[in-house]
Design a protein around this motif. Structure first.
Motif, PDB file in Angstrom:
ATOM      1  N   ILE A 154       4.623  13.842   2.924  1.00 12.85           N
ATOM      2  CA  ILE A 154       3.235  13.443   3.237  1.00 12.85           C
ATOM      3  C   ILE A 154       3.221  12.028   3.791  1.00 12.85           C
ATOM      4  N   TYR A 155       4.032  11.141   3.157  1.00 14.40           N
ATOM      5  CA  TYR A 155       4.060   9.760   3.672  1.00 14.40           C
ATOM      6  C   TYR A 155       4.529   9.769   5.122  1.00 14.40           C
ATOM      7  N   GLY A 156       5.549  10.577   5.394  1.00 13.25           N
ATOM      8  CA  GLY A 156       6.078  10.629   6.767  1.00 13.25           C
ATOM      9  C   GLY A 156       4.998  11.039   7.746  1.00 13.25           C
ATOM     10  N   ILE A 157       4.196  12.045   7.342  1.00 15.76           N
ATOM     11  CA  ILE A 157       3.183  12.560   8.294  1.00 15.76           C
ATOM     12  C   ILE A 157       2.064  11.540   8.462  1.00 15.76           C
ATOM     13  N   VAL A 158       1.568  11.021   7.316  1.00  8.11           N
ATOM     14  CA  VAL A 158       0.292  10.283   7.403  1.00  8.11           C
ATOM     15  C   VAL A 158       0.535   8.887   7.950  1.00  8.11           C
ATOM     16  N   PHE A 159       1.605   8.228   7.453  1.00  9.53           N
ATOM     17  CA  PHE A 159       1.658   6.790   7.734  1.00  9.53           C
ATOM     18  C   PHE A 159       2.573   6.453   8.900  1.00  9.53           C
ATOM     19  N   THR A 164       0.846  -1.213   0.000  1.00 10.88           N
ATOM     20  CA  THR A 164       0.000   0.000   0.000  1.00 10.88           C
ATOM     21  C   THR A 164       0.876   1.257   0.000  1.00 10.88           C
ATOM     22  N   THR A 165       1.964   1.221   0.763  1.00 12.52           N
ATOM     23  CA  THR A 165       2.795   2.436   0.790  1.00 12.52           C
ATOM     24  C   THR A 165       3.325   2.733  -0.619  1.00 12.52           C
ATOM     25  N   ILE A 166       3.853   1.708  -1.268  1.00 14.20           N
ATOM     26  CA  ILE A 166       4.431   1.951  -2.607  1.00 14.20           C
ATOM     27  C   ILE A 166       3.337   2.462  -3.548  1.00 14.20           C
ATOM     28  N   PHE A 204       0.673   4.057  -2.771  1.00 12.90           N
ATOM     29  CA  PHE A 204       0.315   5.440  -2.403  1.00 12.90           C
ATOM     30  C   PHE A 204       1.355   6.401  -2.947  1.00 12.90           C
ATOM     31  N   LEU A 205       2.645   6.024  -2.731  1.00 16.82           N
ATOM     32  CA  LEU A 205       3.715   6.936  -3.147  1.00 16.82           C
ATOM     33  C   LEU A 205       3.647   7.191  -4.651  1.00 16.82           C
ATOM     34  N   THR A 206       3.578   6.103  -5.423  1.00 18.62           N
ATOM     35  CA  THR A 206       3.599   6.304  -6.884  1.00 18.62           C
ATOM     36  C   THR A 206       2.358   7.098  -7.305  1.00 18.62           C
ATOM     37  N   GLY A 207       1.193   6.746  -6.715  1.00 20.13           N
ATOM     38  CA  GLY A 207      -0.038   7.447  -7.126  1.00 20.13           C
ATOM     39  C   GLY A 207       0.084   8.944  -6.902  1.00 20.13           C
ATOM     40  N   LEU A 208       0.503   9.301  -5.682  1.00 23.74           N
ATOM     41  CA  LEU A 208       0.568  10.732  -5.357  1.00 23.74           C
ATOM     42  C   LEU A 208       1.594  11.435  -6.247  1.00 23.74           C
TER      43      LEU A 208
END
Lengths: 227, 94, 623, 144, 489
Positions: free
Chosen positions: D27-32, A5-7, A9-13
């Motif tokens: 954003i990843y750092g903050i949210v997840f 999910t993280t990957i 999310f990252l690519t999508g954003l």
């Protein structure tokens, strides 16, 4: 599963942002206001550093707002970390001999450097915020050396209050004279010399002192939080 | 010429950013975040913004760096990642 | 006569509220309040001839907001209903002003809420544009919430469900108001009637349906009838009488004004529900008929006298609606007259039931019986009341029911006539059960030394019973103002005379009917007494049933399965679907509330912000 | 390969890459992240990414820094000539303020982190959320 | 004289800077200086109000013409909000108890300066700076009670607000890189027709989400329930009443002047209606009074956003009416509720122990509900009329259904208050007189407004007309200068 999910999310954003940002081709942004300011800044304010002209003259209120924000942050941290005026002694180990002597040597140099940055704000890159931060670093160096004599809060608070009022009073004086708040007054002097650009260096001096005192306060209250 | 400098700073920045979020011990995270600020300073210089570069250097690297260090000390995470007290580190990982 | 008569009435009402709130619990204040109500009724009566000639009692209470002038003035229909309200309120306060007041602790609350209710109702009756109507409508529903919740506990729960229904209704009316305002840009009745045709047909349909739901909730029309019975039953005596008589008729008044005066009955006849299933008028008539039948047969099964009467209130409401919407001079006259008649005998019945429960402490039909010997006056009042409710000749109920039956037949709706007759059959059966279980049958041991209620309570009952009889004898008294009402509304006027109505196909003259009955009863009584009054005084136990002697401890009087034969036939029909529907809605609301609360209680709430940003940016890229 | 060359050689492409990378990782750092401190670091990254974009908005090709250097010859004409090819100073003033705001907010956040750690001993956001709800529940019920 | 309105922003800052030092000499007078300053502000605004009567005015900061320097834009709408903010701040001014730290007054003054700056400023980045000042001051104020829970709530509030501000800054960066200017009037000339594409939309969305955090827009208002139930009662009242309405005012300025596109209106309408429904249902489930009021304030802000989102003149008028009504009403409710901060069924029988407080609560709640004679009804009527004019039938029905749910939980409260049995002796709440003064004044203003309703409605219509008149805005600010060199977009 979490990894995927993280990957995703990252690519999508990043794709979304990339699609939005790529067409901002560098260098062709229409400098509508920028051109006008570049043209008129020098003879309006007499400052060599156009950014200082914008920061203090054209968009002076932003800087006042900015100053207020830093002051709010400092007071809020003061309230949260609960440093009252009593100076408690922290139990942190006294720094080694090298740090102590280096601190004594470096302190005056840092002071000179900080004042240099503030006073030459309207000529070379630099100014109130940067100079103030260096000032705070200088004072904090002393507490780092021997945690005994940390900054006396009463003194820094007085400096802080006076500097802040000085900044606003400079604005109010122009309000009284020309009926417009924060207008650069005083003669502009000839370009490039130390005493040029009218009231801008004074504003930056007040700003620098206030930021310096504030950040020193902040750092010492951070350092003195009971273990 | 400055394209090469740009590529180096950018790659250094992105790697440092990865470390900030995925590093284990907060000590490395602090170092990585200062690295990001330094990279930023370089970028601003390349973008012809000396004032901003100086501010970023002083406020971004020095001031926030010191404040982060002090907080790490206060919440006693200020330890090089030696293996005896892994609980603190593991607690900060999950 | 000064046209500003309404100001006097408003002034008196304010004085009324003042006295009730300040000195409510003083002993003599009940009588003063009754006098005040009667005074108000009289002040309207004195200028009643002005109303009959079609003029209007205007008042100085006006204000203009957003270019809408909101004005309060009383027309003849408002006046007629105001008279009923003052009659009911006056007699109710009289009933509660005497000995009864000592038995009821929060008497001050009761008087002040009653005064507030009357004031709000008059405000409603006197409003003559939609904005004024809505403001008064919300006030009436708020104030009746107060008076219903006066006893706390069970009645508070009933009041809570009432106020939810009332808000549902108010929102429906507000929506209708807004749709009308959008089409006609003004709230006054005349303007709306003028611009009504500019609205598209299905928008007209929506507005009419919304208005009917809004006003129908107060009248407890079928799908919204569950709140009224417990709300009107578990309240103290005067409040039950007042509410039962007039409070739910406010909905009828508003429907009467809006449907007949503003929308016009011809429009309702032309409107068709979607997919042309049914014409709007027939839909409403059948709704009214069902509202008559179902609550009446629910009343049949009740064992508590107050609930039985409250369910009948709902049933008779349906009957009135049936009359009003029959678009026939006789029908509308019958409908409005039924309002007055029902008000009179419903109040009388409630007084009788409550005087019984005042003496015996209970209104449960299983624990009563044989009180005719101990409480003769209450018995006669109840007898007159049930004859009126059932619609039998000497009483006024018969006149209005006859008019409505005639109208239904004239309009060629035999099935509706049949439904009305079934409804009346149900009324007769349940009404007999009421009087049999309270007054006839076996007197219980503990009720040996019951005495009649004190005069202060029995006089209002008797006045009401006499009103029922007199208006039954001379219906012309009512028909005169009803005819004036019909002419102001522009609908066909019934041609009446003091004794009754004469139509082309057979007329009704109550004077002849009632006097022949009186003569016949007189003759029978004469013969009976002339023959030496041959009867023997026996004690209650000197008789036997089914071949064996009765002992005092054996109970042979019951009210549960009172009509076993009938019950076996119709009991499968009682599936109370509306009850399940209502509880289903309540549980969905609670479920959604739980979800939205949980939605906010998130540990990782930033996720939602990012999701919003990503989704909105994607949407932007897509657009 | 030609197309790829001039894209890669373009300064603009690289700056976009770095700002988007910083924003996304921030954003990843903050949210997840579970750990409160890591959220503050993430915030720092996000602010940095946005600042880059703001400065980029003012950059002009082959322009020079907005400082008038040859102040000595005070000929107005060539000063005007110099300022003509200067970069737009306004976004730089804005970024200056934005950086200091970010520093102020982060300092405040960190002091909150310290106070929370002193009181609850842990910095896990889920545990802290449940602790907050429990405190709320306690304060509601045992109000003396 | 209206040039002196800049003092509104500057004097609180001056006093805030000086207060820590002079507080030692003033002792407990320092609280008083704050209120004196507010009174002076009211005087300032009062005589500026009639001078701004016909056409809006502009204040140039630093004496530079419009697109270069920062500009303050004074029109009746800004003045109205400024006056209301001052009144509410004066009523909620923290009274000086022995342990209040003088720095609390400093934070209040800075919050106020931020509010004035945001209301009056006519420059996009300047609004962002003052909005940030507002935000940082509110972080400080939220954590005043110094309980563990308030720290956590403060931290979470800080994170979501900082994230929002970062997005707003991103939006500003996008706008600047496309238009090259930050002055709202200048942008109003350029954006509506030139930026009607992906980047214009994304800049609009980012700005709305950024400023939506404080305006309690639906998905970004998760902090509301936590912060309002943990923060100090006067701070909650100020945040719920004034600050959220100011944020919605900014969003109004944006969608009228900068992004007048139907898609953005639909986006806001959608978020507004979801906010209303979710807010009402969550309030229905809430267990304690403060959280219930927090969710109901989410619903009310949703209503205001819906009103502003149908950007017709009637819509703006309805929005302003709703905003003013909520601005006066919610602080009073929060002040009342802060005394009975316990789970709802412990409040049974409140009417016996503190009759005046519960009577006031009932009247204010009925006005919140929109029961006719009270002012709330007229505001809601305006909203419904404006929704109907735009033919948003579904929205109309949903708003009315939400009111029914609102009626459900409010009347459940009234029944609890007026229950027969006494509150248990040791848990009795008696709200003394002097606590009620601000509440009484607020409800007095509300009920007084009822008598001047026709007069009030006409001036409201006039304000709405002036706000929706974009050409007037551009001409006054840019002084009828035609488009400055925007050739190369």
């Amino acid at each position: 599963m979490q990894r995927w999910t993280t990957i995703l999310f990252l690519t999508g954003l990043s794709i979304v942002l990339f699609a939005i940002i790529t067409p901002l081709v560098l260098g062709q942004s229409p400098m509508l206001v920028g051109k006008l300011i570049n043209a008129s800044a020098v003879n309006d304010t007499g400052a060599a550093n156009l950014v200082t002209a914008v920061v203090l003259a054209y968009r002076g209120l932003d800087t006042l707002g900015e100053l207020a924000i830093l002051f709010t942050a400092a007071t809020a941290i003061g309230i949260i970390l609960g440093t009252t005026d009593k100076t408690q002694t922290t139990s942190s180990p006294t720094a080694g001999f090298i740090v102590a002597t280096a601190a004594k040597v470096l302190f005056p140099l840092l002071l000179v450097f900080a004042l240099y940055i503030i006073l030459h704000g309207h000529l070379t890159p630099g100014g109130g915020f940067q100079g103030g931060a260096v000032l705070a670093a200088a004072f904090f160096l002393l507490t780092l050396a021997d945690s005994g004599n940390n900054i006396k809060h009463k003194v820094t608070q007085v400096i802080e209050a006076l500097a802040g009022t000085a900044f606003i009073v400079l604005g109010l004086v122009s309000f009284a004279l020309q009926g417009v708040f924060l207008q650069p007054w005083l003669d502009k002097g000839e370009l490039g010399s130390l005493f040029s650009a009218g009231s801008l260096p004074l504003l930056y001096l007040a700003l620098g002192l206030k930021v310096g005192a504030e950040l020193a306060n902040l750092l010492s209250s951070l350092a003195n939080v009971e273990k | 010429m400055n394209i090469i400098i740009l590529v180096i700073t950018v790659s250094m920045l992105v790697i440092a950013a990865f470390y900030v979020v995925w590093a284990d011990s907060f000590f490395t995270v602090l170092a990585a975040s200062s690295m990001v600020s330094v990279g930023l300073v370089l970028l601003f210089v390349l973008l012809r913004a000396p004032d901003v570069a100086l501010t970023e250097a002083v406020v971004g690297v020095a001031l926030t760096g010191v404040i982060y260090a002090l907080t790490l000390a206060k919440i006693d995470l200020w330890k090089i990642n030696d293996n005896d007290d892994n609980n603190d580190v593991s607690q900060s990982k999950q | 006569m000064s046209v500003l008569d309404l100001d006097h009435v408003f002034f008196l009402l304010i004085v009324n509220i003042g006295i009730a709130v300040l000195w409510g619990n003083r002993p003599f204040v009940g009588k003063i309040l009754t006098l005040l109500y009667i005074l108000e009724g009289l002040s309207i009566l004195t200028s009643y001839h002005v109303l009959l000639s079609g003029a209007v009692l205007s008042s100085s209470l006006t204000f203009t907001v957003m270019q809408q002038t909101v004005q309060w003035q009383l027309g003849v229909s408002g006046g007629f209903f105001a008279l009923i309200t003052f009659m009911a309120a006056g007699l109710a306060t009289w009933f509660s002003s005497g000995v009864w007041a000592r038995s009821y602790a929060p008497i001050r609350l009761l008087h002040s809420y009653m005064a507030l209710n009357v004031a709000a109702m008059l405000l409603l009756l006197a409003s003559n544009d939609f904005l004024g109507l809505f403001i008064a409508w919300e006030l009436v529903s708020l104030v009746s919430f107060l008076i219903i919740a006066i006893n706390g506990g069970r009645s508070a729960k009933a009041a809570y469900s009432y106020i939810l229904y009332a808000f549902l209704g108010a929102m429906a009316i507000l929506l209708a108001l807004i749709i009308i305002w959008n089409a006609t840009n003004s709230f006054s009745y005349v303007e709306v009637r003028h611009h009504w045709s500019t609205m598209s047909v299905n928008r007209q349909l929506i507005v009419v349906l919304l208005l009917i739901t809004g006003f129908g909730i107060k009248m407890a029309i079928l799908p919204f009838h569950r709140w009224q019975a417990p709300a009107y039953a578990y309240v103290p005596a005067p409040v039950a009488a007042f509410l039962g008589a007039i409070s739910s008729r406010m909905g009828l008044f508003a429907l009467f004004i809006v449907l007949l005066q503003v929308v016009g009955i011809d429009v309702i006849q032309t409107l068709w529900l979607p997919f042309e299933i049914i014409n709007m008028q027939t839909f409403l008539l059948w709704l009214a008929a069902l509202t008559l039948i179902i609550p009446t047969f629910i009343a049949l099964r009740q064992t508590d006298a107050r609930l039985l009467l409250a369910w009948h209130g709902i049933g008779q409401g349906g009957f009135m609606l049936l009359g009003i919407l029959s678009a026939n001079a006789l029908g509308t006259a019958g409908g409005i007259m039924h309002v007055f008649n029902h008000a009179s005998y419903q109040a009388a019945l409630f007084f009788a039931v409550f005087s019984v429960s005042y003496r015996t402490g209970t209104a449960d039909l299983d624990r009563l019986g044989g009180l005719v010997t101990r409480m003769p006056i209450s018995f006669t009042v109840m007898l007159v009341g049930i004859i009126g409710l059932a619609g039998l000749p000497p009483m006024n109920g018969f006149v209005s029911k006859w008019l409505i039956y005639k109208a239904l037949l004239d309009e060629g709706m035999p099935l509706l006539f049949l439904a009305a007759v079934i409804g009346t059959l149900g009324t007769i059966l349940s009404v007999y059960k009421l009087i049999h279980n309270t007054f006839l049958g076996q007197l219980r041991l503990e009720h040996e030394n019951i005495k009649e209620v004190p005069w202060s309570m029995s006089i209002p009952m008797m006045i009401l019973a006499s009103i029922v009889f007199i208006t039954g004898y001379f219906p012309g008294l009512l028909l005169e103002s009803i005819a004036a009402m019909q002419s102001t509304l522009g609908i066909s006027v019934v041609d009446y005379h003091l004794g009754g109505v004469n139509t082309g196909k057979g007329n009704l003259n109550m004077i002849v009917v009632v006097s022949t009955m009186l003569m016949a009863i007189g003759m029978g009584a004469l013969i009976f007494f002339v023959l030496g009054n041959p009867r023997k005084q026996v004690t209650q136990w000197d008789n036997y049933a089914g071949g064996h002697f009765l002992t005092s401890d054996m109970r042979y009087q019951y009210s549960h399965n009172f009509y076993p034969g009938l019950m076996r036939v119709i009991s499968p029909l009682y599936r109370n679907t509306i009850f399940w529907l209502e509880s289903a809605i309540v549980s969905t609301v609670q479920f959604m509330a739980h979800i939205s609360y949980a939605l906010f209680m998130q540990a990782n709430y930033l996720l939602y912000l990012i999701l919003l940003v990503v989704i909105s940016l994607l949407w932007v890229l897509a657009v | 390969m030609m197309i790829w060359d001039d894209i890669f050689l373009e300064v603009d492409f690289w700056i976009n890459i770095v700002s988007i990378a910083l924003i996304v990782i921030g954003i990843y750092g903050i949210v997840f992240s579970q750990h409160l401190l890591r959220m503050v670091f993430g915030l720092g990254l996000l602010e940095a990414g946005v600042n880059i974009l703001l400065v980029k908005a003012g950059y002009q090709k082959e322009a020079i820094a907005p400082i008038v250097t040859q102040a000595s010859d005070t000929m107005m004409s060539n000063i005007l000539a110099a300022t003509a090819q200067m970069v737009d100073p306004v976004p730089q003033a804005m970024v200056l303020t934005a950086i200091v705001i970010a520093a102020g907010v982060q300092a405040l956040a960190l002091s909150l982190v310290i106070r929370i750690y002193k009181k609850y001993g842990t910095l896990d956001s889920h545990v802290l959320f449940l602790a907050m709800e429990r405190d709320r529940h306690l304060s509601l019920n045992q109000k003396d | 004289m209206q040039d002196s309105l800049i003092l509104l922003v500057v004097l609180p800052l001056l006093l805030a800077f000086l207060l820590p030092v002079i507080a030692r000499y003033l002792g407990n007078l320092s609280g008083l200086t704050g209120s004196l300053l507010l009174l002076f502000n009211i005087l300032l605004l009062a005589n500026a109000w009639n001078s701004v009567g016909y056409s809006p005015k502009v204040i140039l900061l630093g004496g530079f013409a419009a697109p270069l320097g920062i500009v303050f834009y004074i029109d009746k709408l800004n003045m109205l909000f400024a006056i209301l903010t001052t009144i509410i701040a004066l009523l909620l001014w923290p009274c000086r108890t022995h342990n209040t730290d003088v720095r609390e007054y400093v934070l209040w003054l800075l919050l106020l300066a931020g509010c004035y700056g945001v209301i009056l400023s006519g420059d996009l980045f300047n609004i962002y700076v003052f909005y940030e000042l507002l935000a940082v001051a509110s972080y400080g104020l939220v954590t005043l009670p110094a309980t563990g829970a308030s720290y956590i709530a403060g931290f979470r509030y800080l994170m979501i607000s900082a994230l929002g501000s970062a997005f707003a800054l991103l939006g500003i960066a996008l706008i600047y890189s496309f238009t090259g200017s930050v002055n709202i009037a200048h942008l109003a000339q350029i954006i509506p027709d030139h930026l009607h594409h992906i980047w214009g939309y994304s800049a609009a969305l980012l700005l709305i989400i950024g400023f939506g955090v404080k305006a309690e827009l639906f998905p970004v208002n998760f902090w509301v329930a936590e912060v309002y139930s943990h923060a100090d009662k006067r701070v909650t009242a100020l945040l719920a009443g004034v600050v959220s309405k100011i944020a919605v005012l900014i969003i109004l300025r944006f969608i009228i002047l900068l992004f007048p596109w139907q898609d953005i209106f639909n986006f806001l309408l959608l978020l507004g209606i979801i906010g209303v429904i979710v807010g009402e249902f969550a309030a229905f489930y809430a267990q304690d009074l403060l959280r219930l009021l927090a969710f109901s304030s989410i619903a009310q802000s949703g209503l205001v956003i819906i009103a502003f989102a149908c950007a017709t003149e009637a819509g703006i008028m309805a929005g302003i009416a709703l905003a003013i009504h909520h601005l006066l009403l919610k602080p009073a409710l929060f002040l009342l509720a802060s005394h009975c901060d316990r789970s709802i069924n412990d409040l049974a029988g409140l009417a016996k122990s503190s009759p005046w407080a519960s009577a006031l609560f009932v009247i204010l709640a009925l006005s919140l509900l929109g029961v006719p004679p009270l002012p709330g009804f007229w505001a809601k009527l305006l909203l419904l009329q404006s929704l109907m004019a735009e033919q948003y039938l579904l929205l109309l029905v949903l708003v009315l259904l939400a009111t029914i749910v609102e009626a459900a939980y409010l009347f459940r409260l009234f029944m609890l208050f007026y229950q027969r049995q006494e509150m248990p002796e040791q848990k009795r709440i008696t709200i003394q007189g002097q606590e009620l003064y601000p509440v009484i004044t607020l409800s007095g203003i509300l009920l007084l407004g009822l008598f001047f309703l026709p007069l009030f409605m006409d001036s409201l219509r006039e304000i709405a007309m002036q706000t929706s008149n974009i050409e007037a805005y551009i001409n006054t600010v840019l002084g009828k200068v035609q488009h400055i060199g925007e050739g190369n977009i």
